[in-house]
Design a protein around this motif. Structure first.
Motif, PDB file in Angstrom:
ATOM      1  N   ALA A 102       0.767  -1.137  -0.289  1.00 34.99           N
ATOM      2  CA  ALA A 102      -0.031  -0.134  -0.055  1.00 34.99           C
ATOM      3  C   ALA A 102       0.798   1.026   0.055  1.00 34.99           C
ATOM      4  O   ALA A 102       1.872   1.314   0.607  1.00 34.99           O
ATOM      5  N   TYR A 103       0.563   2.009  -0.787  1.00 31.77           N
ATOM      6  CA  TYR A 103       1.275   3.512  -0.743  1.00 31.77           C
ATOM      7  C   TYR A 103       0.196   4.598  -1.419  1.00 31.77           C
ATOM      8  O   TYR A 103      -0.585   4.258  -2.095  1.00 31.77           O
ATOM      9  N   ALA A 104       0.628   5.887  -1.080  1.00 31.22           N
ATOM     10  CA  ALA A 104      -0.118   6.890  -1.458  1.00 31.22           C
ATOM     11  C   ALA A 104       0.883   7.647  -2.540  1.00 31.22           C
ATOM     12  O   ALA A 104       1.836   7.126  -2.733  1.00 31.22           O
ATOM     13  N   LEU A 208      10.305   1.069   0.086  1.00 34.55           N
ATOM     14  CA  LEU A 208       9.618   1.945   0.802  1.00 34.55           C
ATOM     15  C   LEU A 208       9.854   3.286   0.010  1.00 34.55           C
ATOM     16  O   LEU A 208      10.948   3.426  -0.507  1.00 34.55           O
ATOM     17  N   ARG A 209       8.667   3.824   0.155  1.00 38.67           N
ATOM     18  CA  ARG A 209       8.631   5.206  -0.843  1.00 38.67           C
ATOM     19  C   ARG A 209       8.392   6.132   0.092  1.00 38.67           C
ATOM     20  O   ARG A 209       7.704   6.031   1.148  1.00 38.67           O
ATOM     21  N   VAL A 210       8.476   7.463  -0.118  1.00 35.16           N
ATOM     22  CA  VAL A 210       7.888   8.604   0.461  1.00 35.16           C
ATOM     23  C   VAL A 210       6.389   8.308   0.684  1.00 35.16           C
ATOM     24  O   VAL A 210       5.905   8.480   1.605  1.00 35.16           O
ATOM     25  N   THR A 277       6.032  11.665  -5.358  1.00 37.13           N
ATOM     26  CA  THR A 277       6.540  10.993  -4.086  1.00 37.13           C
ATOM     27  C   THR A 277       6.533   9.501  -3.811  1.00 37.13           C
ATOM     28  O   THR A 277       7.246   9.022  -3.053  1.00 37.13           O
ATOM     29  N   ASP A 278       5.686   9.045  -4.753  1.00 33.64           N
ATOM     30  CA  ASP A 278       5.662   7.329  -4.644  1.00 33.64           C
ATOM     31  C   ASP A 278       6.775   6.964  -5.648  1.00 33.64           C
ATOM     32  O   ASP A 278       6.970   5.742  -5.829  1.00 33.64           O
ATOM     33  N   ASN A 279       7.361   7.768  -6.372  1.00 29.31           N
ATOM     34  CA  ASN A 279       8.718   7.304  -6.855  1.00 29.31           C
ATOM     35  C   ASN A 279       9.968   7.732  -6.318  1.00 29.31           C
ATOM     36  O   ASN A 279      10.902   7.912  -6.924  1.00 29.31           O
ATOM     37  N   MET A 280       9.805   7.822  -5.178  1.00 25.20           N
ATOM     38  CA  MET A 280      11.161   8.353  -4.339  1.00 25.20           C
ATOM     39  C   MET A 280      11.199   7.634  -2.900  1.00 25.20           C
ATOM     40  O   MET A 280      10.226   7.447  -2.208  1.00 25.20           O
ATOM     41  N   ILE A 287      14.192   4.976  -8.707  1.00 25.25           N
ATOM     42  CA  ILE A 287      13.218   3.675  -8.841  1.00 25.25           C
ATOM     43  C   ILE A 287      12.399   4.227  -9.949  1.00 25.25           C
ATOM     44  O   ILE A 287      12.252   5.422  -9.950  1.00 25.25           O
ATOM     45  N   ASP A 288      11.572   3.350 -10.498  1.00 27.22           N
ATOM     46  CA  ASP A 288      10.396   3.651 -11.421  1.00 27.22           C
ATOM     47  C   ASP A 288      10.898   4.439 -12.579  1.00 27.22           C
ATOM     48  O   ASP A 288      10.639   5.380 -12.747  1.00 27.22           O
ATOM     49  N   TYR A 289      11.683   3.790 -13.471  1.00 24.83           N
ATOM     50  CA  TYR A 289      12.129   4.352 -14.689  1.00 24.83           C
ATOM     51  C   TYR A 289      10.902   4.465 -15.663  1.00 24.83           C
ATOM     52  O   TYR A 289      10.635   3.324 -16.255  1.00 24.83           O
TER      53      TYR A 289
HETATM   54 MG    MG Z   1       5.667   4.383  -9.530  1.00 26.67          MG
END
Ligand code: MG
Ligand code: AMP
Length: 523
Positions: A102-104, A208-210, A277-280, A287-289
């Motif tokens: 889960a993430y926002a 783990l992402r922001v 922020t979901d890609n940090m 992450i997430d190229y």
């Molecule tokens: Mg992403």
């Protein structure tokens, strides 16, 4: 877990749905993963157990033998039917506990309280040969409870792009997630046109992402937030475990890692393209190229992503955006920082740490510029201006960023021609700048051979230039021809040593191609 007031998916419902789906698939035989799954074990409530949809006719496109070895895995077994079954989502290996996290996330500045793994699954964690814990995840493995309107799938082109860019960044020494394998699924994915489907197996220091913190902060779930922060600390900053203000210190550690990372991006001309922020990451890995690229002619305003119409994630904006994202992490951690005893000073303290990003970035950026110019660290206060002035020359004359620095090595060795050939006929400001630089270099404690050797390690000659990437990906996606992809991969894995045979790969794209270049996200 509380229901979010805006009616987004209730985690309990999600968990119930999951029970119907996550049966126990047959173990896949022996690819030999020694899973130890702390995320599944310690963070119940932060994910949904789920399983991959599977692929009708999987085919291995590429296997990363070096990375397999780093992970203590046998590349030959992985390349065989048992490995393929795992990479294709047709078998869940023994010990794996596949789950959707889960993430926002703040996307282009707007908050989405629920994103989550809509097309990815964490299989589990393994300990690599150097004792580091690494996540193993599938991307493109089918729908999950977080898929919203999406199909949960990925296409061959974007999967190979992520593979290639990750390997290039790794070879440059930039922290990054990496691909262990890419498989074609045999299915087709519906985009603007039907495309061949693929799954990437991704290795990361963690996922783990922001946005992971934002998810639980937005739901005011202090207990889960606490567990998440302690988990992040145990995983990435174990020395902080007993620190009195550990959440504040965690924030500081992430600020430091991101400052260093983004300075490295800037030093190689890398544009991430979707710095939501979901890609940090908390780990400081890229992450997430998606719609990412390396700049050709130096331009802080450069944007390659078709969906970034405002230029929010333009090349030169990246440090500012990183800081903005870190402010979102700080906000999410605030209840913990407060509870750890800072009380009413929590906001001020967190703000100070986030504002500290500017200095930390600046320090790393100066170090990177010095390395590129072949200058040792020193008390010399004019080095930043020296670097900035060169960048301005590159910008004004639309000089290729990579070659503009690489050809300084020839200049240092006394051959001015290669650099001059990049510029128009007479540029007095260039001559004046070269004099300043050569004078500064001459006063440097390092001698010439040492200096040029260091410059050769700081200034790549081969990057995945976008016209080469596009050509390789379209051969793979449209004709199933992997030769150009593999050739390019081999080249970008050795970015620093110049080879006569590969000269064409050092050349910038034809101008017409640069002008209209776009990469597309989320496909
Ligand atoms: Mg992403
Ligand atoms: P990205 O742009 O890949 O960083 O993804 C942003 C969010 O959209 C994440 O929650 C992804 O899981 C989700 N997402 C992207 N593409 C798809 C897809 N094809 N199907 C389902 N979810 C997706």
């Amino acid at each position: 877990m509380r229901m979010a007031s805006d009616g987004t998916l209730h985690m309990d419902t999600v968990l119930k749905q999951a029970l119907g789906n996550a049966g126990t698939p047959a173990p896949a035989g022996p690819p030999g993963f020694a899973f130890d799954n702390t995320y599944a074990r310690d963070l119940e409530g932060l994910y949904v157990p789920w399983k991959p949809a599977g692929s009708p006719a999987p085919r291995l496109l590429e296997l990363n033998a070096d990375l397999a070895d780093e992970l203590g895995l046998d590349a030959r077994t992985l390349a065989g039917p048992n490995g393929l079954a795992v990479f294709a989502g047709n078998a869940v290996p023994e010990g794996a506990q596949p789950l959707a996290q889960a993430y926002a996330g703040h996307q282009f500045g707007g908050f989405s309280p629920q994103l989550g793994d809509g097309r990815a699954l964490l299989l589990g964690e393994v300990i690599d040969r150097r004792g580091r814990r690494r996540d193993l995840a599938l991307k493109g493995s089918g729908r999950t409870p977080f898929s919203r309107g999406g199909d949960g799938l990925a296409a061959v082109g974007p999967v190979l792009r992520e593979y290639l860019m990750g390997e290039a960044m790794h070879a440059l020494g930039v922290p990054t997630t990496r691909a262990l394998a890419a498989v074609a699924t045999g299915d087709s994915v519906r985009r603007e046109t039907p495309l061949p489907g693929a799954i990437l197996t991704r290795v990361a220091a963690s996922h783990l992402r922001v946005g992971t913190f934002e998810f639980f902060a937005a739901r005011s779930d202090a207990a889960l937030l606490r567990r998440l922060a302690d988990y992040a600390i145990a995983r990435h900053d174990p020395e902080l475990r007993a620190a009195p203000e550990r959440s504040l210190r965690l924030l500081q550690a992430v600020v430091e890692r991101q400052a260093r990372l983004v300075a490295q991006w800037m030093g190689f001309g890398f544009i991430h393209g979707v710095m939501n922020t979901d890609n940090m990451t908390l780990s400081g890995e890229t992450i997430d190229y998606g719609p990412c690229a390396f700049v050709e002619h130096y331009d802080p305003a450069a944007v390659f992503s078709s969906i970034d119409e405002q230029g929010r994630y333009a090349f030169g904006n990246q440090p500012r955006i990183a800081q903005w994202n870190l402010a979102r992490l700080a906000e999410s951690l605030l209840p913990l920082i407060e509870a750890e005893g800072s009380g009413s000073a929590a906001v001020e303290q967190a703000t100070e740490v986030v504002e500290g990003f500017a200095d930390r970035f600046q320090a790393h950026w100066l170090a990177s510029l010095r390395a590129k110019l072949g200058l040792s660290a020193s008390a010399e206060t004019t080095d930043q201006a020296l670097g900035d002035d060169y960048l301005e020359l590159l910008r004004q004359h639309r000089i290729d960023f990579t070659l503009g620095f690489r050809r300084l090595i020839d200049t240092a060795e006394g051959d001015l021609e290669p650099l001059r050939a990049l510029f128009p006929d007479s540029v007095p400001a260039l001559d004046a700048w070269l004099q300043r630089w050569l004078a500064r270099a001459a006063a440097d404690p390092a001698g010439l051979p040492e200096r040029t050797a260091a410059m050769r390690r700081a200034n790549p000659i081969y990057l995945p230039r976008h016209h080469r990437v596009e050509a390789a990906l379209s051969e793979a996606a449209e004709h199933g021809e992997l030769g150009p992809f593999r050739a390019l991969l081999a080249i970008v894995r050795r970015p620093f040593d110049e080879r006569a045979d590969d000269a064409a790969f050092a050349e910038p794209a034809p101008a017409a191609q640069t002008a209209c270049y776009r990469t597309y996200c989320g496909t």
